[in-house]
Motif scaffolding. Structure first.
Motif: not given
Length: 110
Positions: A56, A59, A65-66, A68, A70, A75
């Motif tokens: 987390d 991300t 990566l925000e 999305q 996971r 990642v």
């Protein structure tokens, strides 16, 4: 009648475990198999939670990566790519500072 207790009244005879040995205050009681299993499950859950929290955090830190879903492999791949790009940009900036006559201390180099 005396107010002091005779020594025989304060002895701990009868409180020793079978076998006559006095309990060792540093010895912990043994866990049952169920307690061992429960401890193992709790430890594994804690480990998995720490991994989830780490992903987390990645991300939140790695651009792109925000928000999305996971996928851990995505990642990790994007995190490595980001770190490589950041390291290369840092090296480029250090070269530019030095080209312009500046000095970058060794502890700030990669």
């Amino acid at each position: 009648m005396s107010s002091t207790t005779p020594p025989s009244a304060t002895s701990s005879t009868g409180s020793n475990p079978p076998g006559g040995a006095a309990p060792n205050s540093t010895e912990k009681p043994r866990l049952t198999e169920q307690e061992k299993k429960n401890n193992h499950i709790a430890s594994e859950q804690k480990r998995r939670q720490a991994i989830r929290e780490g992903f987390d955090r990645l991300t939140e830190l790695v651009p792109g990566l925000e928000g999305q879903g996971r996928s851990e492999s995505v990642v990790l791949k994007k995190s490595v790519d980001f770190m490589r790009k950041s390291a290369e940009e840092r090296r480029r900036l250090i070269r530019e500072v030095e080209r312009r006559g500046g000095h970058v201390p060794d502890e700030l180099r990669i």
